[in-house]
Design an enzyme around this catalytic site. Sequence first.
Site, PDB file in Angstrom:
ATOM      1  N   ARG A  62     -15.868   3.764   3.455  1.00  0.00           N
ATOM      2  CA  ARG A  62     -16.791   4.820   3.849  1.00  0.00           C
ATOM      3  C   ARG A  62     -16.103   6.176   3.878  1.00  0.00           C
ATOM      4  O   ARG A  62     -16.637   7.168   3.405  1.00  0.00           O
ATOM      5  CB  ARG A  62     -17.370   4.519   5.239  1.00  0.00           C
ATOM      6  CG  ARG A  62     -18.467   5.497   5.662  1.00  0.00           C
ATOM      7  CD  ARG A  62     -18.633   5.553   7.162  1.00  0.00           C
ATOM      8  NE  ARG A  62     -17.477   6.183   7.792  1.00  0.00           N
ATOM      9  CZ  ARG A  62     -17.368   6.364   9.107  1.00  0.00           C
ATOM     10  NH1 ARG A  62     -18.320   5.943   9.901  1.00  0.00           N
ATOM     11  NH2 ARG A  62     -16.295   6.942   9.605  1.00  0.00           N
ATOM     12  N   GLY A  63     -14.922   6.232   4.448  1.00  0.00           N
ATOM     13  CA  GLY A  63     -14.240   7.516   4.611  1.00  0.00           C
ATOM     14  C   GLY A  63     -14.721   8.228   5.851  1.00  0.00           C
ATOM     15  O   GLY A  63     -15.518   7.711   6.630  1.00  0.00           O
ATOM     16  N   GLU A  98       0.828  -1.199   0.000  1.00  0.00           N
ATOM     17  CA  GLU A  98       0.000   0.000   0.000  1.00  0.00           C
ATOM     18  C   GLU A  98       0.868   1.256   0.000  1.00  0.00           C
ATOM     19  O   GLU A  98       1.812   1.366   0.781  1.00  0.00           O
ATOM     20  CB  GLU A  98      -0.894   0.004   1.243  1.00  0.00           C
ATOM     21  CG  GLU A  98      -1.768   1.239   1.391  1.00  0.00           C
ATOM     22  CD  GLU A  98      -2.671   1.139   2.599  1.00  0.00           C
ATOM     23  OE1 GLU A  98      -3.465   0.163   2.649  1.00  0.00           O
ATOM     24  OE2 GLU A  98      -2.581   1.996   3.503  1.00  0.00           O
ATOM     25  N   TYR A 104     -12.557  -4.709  10.281  1.00  0.00           N
ATOM     26  CA  TYR A 104     -11.960  -4.170  11.507  1.00  0.00           C
ATOM     27  C   TYR A 104     -11.973  -5.241  12.600  1.00  0.00           C
ATOM     28  O   TYR A 104     -12.922  -5.320  13.386  1.00  0.00           O
ATOM     29  CB  TYR A 104     -12.721  -2.916  11.939  1.00  0.00           C
ATOM     30  CG  TYR A 104     -12.751  -1.864  10.864  1.00  0.00           C
ATOM     31  CD1 TYR A 104     -11.764  -0.897  10.791  1.00  0.00           C
ATOM     32  CD2 TYR A 104     -13.749  -1.869   9.869  1.00  0.00           C
ATOM     33  CE1 TYR A 104     -11.760   0.059   9.776  1.00  0.00           C
ATOM     34  CE2 TYR A 104     -13.750  -0.924   8.856  1.00  0.00           C
ATOM     35  CZ  TYR A 104     -12.751   0.039   8.816  1.00  0.00           C
ATOM     36  OH  TYR A 104     -12.752   0.973   7.805  1.00  0.00           O
ATOM     37  N   TRP A 154      -6.699   7.028  -0.905  1.00  0.00           N
ATOM     38  CA  TRP A 154      -7.547   8.129  -1.367  1.00  0.00           C
ATOM     39  C   TRP A 154      -7.836   9.009  -0.160  1.00  0.00           C
ATOM     40  O   TRP A 154      -8.380   8.550   0.840  1.00  0.00           O
ATOM     41  CB  TRP A 154      -8.830   7.550  -1.925  1.00  0.00           C
ATOM     42  CG  TRP A 154      -9.819   8.517  -2.501  1.00  0.00           C
ATOM     43  CD1 TRP A 154     -10.807   9.185  -1.844  1.00  0.00           C
ATOM     44  CD2 TRP A 154      -9.935   8.899  -3.876  1.00  0.00           C
ATOM     45  NE1 TRP A 154     -11.528   9.966  -2.696  1.00  0.00           N
ATOM     46  CE2 TRP A 154     -11.018   9.812  -3.968  1.00  0.00           C
ATOM     47  CE3 TRP A 154      -9.233   8.578  -5.029  1.00  0.00           C
ATOM     48  CZ2 TRP A 154     -11.405  10.395  -5.176  1.00  0.00           C
ATOM     49  CZ3 TRP A 154      -9.622   9.146  -6.233  1.00  0.00           C
ATOM     50  CH2 TRP A 154     -10.693  10.043  -6.307  1.00  0.00           C
ATOM     51  N   PHE A 214       0.744   5.783  -0.462  1.00  0.00           N
ATOM     52  CA  PHE A 214      -0.099   6.979  -0.471  1.00  0.00           C
ATOM     53  C   PHE A 214       0.598   8.051  -1.313  1.00  0.00           C
ATOM     54  O   PHE A 214       1.825   8.056  -1.431  1.00  0.00           O
ATOM     55  CB  PHE A 214      -0.345   7.498   0.955  1.00  0.00           C
ATOM     56  CG  PHE A 214       0.881   8.047   1.637  1.00  0.00           C
ATOM     57  CD1 PHE A 214       1.250   9.379   1.492  1.00  0.00           C
ATOM     58  CD2 PHE A 214       1.669   7.230   2.436  1.00  0.00           C
ATOM     59  CE1 PHE A 214       2.389   9.879   2.119  1.00  0.00           C
ATOM     60  CE2 PHE A 214       2.810   7.724   3.073  1.00  0.00           C
ATOM     61  CZ  PHE A 214       3.163   9.054   2.908  1.00  0.00           C
ATOM     62  N   HIS A 231      -7.996   2.912  -3.767  1.00  0.00           N
ATOM     63  CA  HIS A 231      -8.901   3.152  -2.640  1.00  0.00           C
ATOM     64  C   HIS A 231      -9.877   4.257  -3.048  1.00  0.00           C
ATOM     65  O   HIS A 231      -9.500   5.212  -3.734  1.00  0.00           O
ATOM     66  CB  HIS A 231      -8.135   3.609  -1.408  1.00  0.00           C
ATOM     67  CG  HIS A 231      -7.151   2.612  -0.885  1.00  0.00           C
ATOM     68  ND1 HIS A 231      -6.806   2.534   0.446  1.00  0.00           N
ATOM     69  CD2 HIS A 231      -6.446   1.637  -1.498  1.00  0.00           C
ATOM     70  CE1 HIS A 231      -5.918   1.576   0.625  1.00  0.00           C
ATOM     71  NE2 HIS A 231      -5.685   1.020  -0.552  1.00  0.00           N
ATOM     72  N   PRO A 245       2.430  11.290  -1.855  1.00  0.00           N
ATOM     73  CA  PRO A 245       3.074  12.287  -1.001  1.00  0.00           C
ATOM     74  C   PRO A 245       2.484  13.680  -1.235  1.00  0.00           C
ATOM     75  O   PRO A 245       1.861  13.944  -2.269  1.00  0.00           O
ATOM     76  CB  PRO A 245       4.537  12.234  -1.430  1.00  0.00           C
ATOM     77  CG  PRO A 245       4.706  10.886  -2.061  1.00  0.00           C
ATOM     78  CD  PRO A 245       3.390  10.602  -2.723  1.00  0.00           C
TER      79      PRO A 245
END
Length: 602
Positions: A110-111, A20, A154, A52, A22, A80, A24
């Site tokens: 969901r975010g 994974e 989770y 995301w 992200f 994502h 920068p």
Amino acid sequence: MKLIDKISTYNSSHPFYTFEFFPPRTDQGFGNLLPRIVRMANLNPLAISVTWGAGGNTKDTSLNLAELTQSEYRLDTILHLTCTNMEKGMVDEALRAAKESGIHNILALRGDPPRGKEEWLPVDIKFQHATDLVRYIRSHPEFSSSFCIGVAAYPEGHPDHLADEETELNLLKEKVDAGADFIITQLFYDEDRFISWFEKVREKGINQPILPGIMPIQTYQSFARLTKLTGSKVPLQIMSDIDAIKHNDQLVKDYGVELAVKMIRRITTETDIPGVHFCTLNLEKSVQRVLESLRWIGYSPQVVPNKLIEEPTSEHVLPGTITPVSAASVAALGLINIPASETEAGSGELNKADSWDDFPNGRWGDSKSPAYGVQGPWGNNDAVNQGTISQWGNPKSLEDLTTIFLQYLHSEINTTPFSSDPIQNESRLILPHLQRLTEHGWWTVGSQPAVDGVHSSDPVVGWGPRTGYVYQKSFVEFFCTEEDVRMIEKKVAEKGDGWVHYYAANSKGECRSNVPDDGRNAVTWGVFSGQELIQTTIIERQSFLAWKEEAFSIWLDWASFYPPASQERKLLEGVHNERYLLNIIHHDFKSKEALWTFIFDA
């Protein structure tokens, strides 16, 4: 290729793994992440994923990064995608862009939920939960057959609500029944709890592949922050182990590798999981060491990007390696703006490209780092929430704000909107100065004392390997008025004598500084046995502006928890609109008082 199809045809003696990443927060960080991803592609992941940002705040960079990894690097990419707080139509735009780029995998999240009474932010009411996003994709003729869909799970409960385990399992079942193909879990460190949860998931009739989220511990600070953010239940033994070595960055990193190996060996032995998902934090060495220890690293044909790889210029390129991506070829795509001369692999910092940012020290780090601006898992990096604002009460005046910042300095409250952790011991070394500034109405949000060759094992300011010495230039950062900025500028011009640099910026986009555009101020560095000098903290224009954007957005986040037209909201929005963020650096690291004498004389 769809991940579920790759999983069904995967044939190896060991489980697969995914990485994974992200996007920068700076162009240089983005540019330096690209060759890092190429190097990590040689570790043969089954797929990679790109996060995301909440509400689509990294929409362009997330899509750009995913497009590059999918279409140029030919790495199957999972994009994502969050659905709440997304402006109307943004979900469709993102799905169409992904489809056009050849991306076949979406991690539906969901975010962040809408904060407080955030009426000013448009929200598409079709999307309130991840299940809504899964169901929408599956029912939409344009997208239904195009995407393999993953969802989050989770094992220790969702950090944003206190539902019991049975309710959480039912929510996961809803997402699966809506059309999810695979599951990636939140990071965890309690193997017993994960295995128990896994068994209950299978008993619930959920048979989709489950990829446990594994995050090798990189630093004590990132471990403490992310476990707090995610609500991870860390076993007492692990906490005890980490606490005993928290001042030794190298030992923490080594422990993180050993713990990840131990966890993976056990859960792959006692469950039928087909693979694991590494939260890399955009760093490569720890993940590589984990895979080497597991003896999982394979030697399949190398992954070669379609357009971004330039032909080797040396006959000494090793077999089985990937030629580094140049900044010029990336910039040519028109996606980001990077000076080619600053990101060519094989020059300067990138000679040790796999490890030059291994020891980030503090918030700033280096804006060139691929790990610059690290976010929480899946883009969730909130400092302001319903739980924290209760500590800050109902500020209605500038004096009330000063009181809040003073309470934090005095440890009467544990957080501010700009710091999710209690005040650090390092800040206590300069506490009288910070208190004096705050009492003046200059609300401090970042600082460090001057340090002249303190042993790297020092429990307060030490970092990195234990056989070395660390150095720091003092700096302080605070919010103030435009009149204050002009006064500091005048003082710097008259009496700075080249020792003082500053950056000042407001929410309207104005930036004032006496530092050249290409100037870079190293304010933390270390000298260690058998290594090159390591510069872990750089303050320069791009990193300051990136942080400035976040800092001013925090005032609006905070304001959103109070009703429109309330005194609190008007106050906080007024600060956002009228104040400046000012950073002052003094280069005389041999004097502990140089910065403070300069400021208070002003």
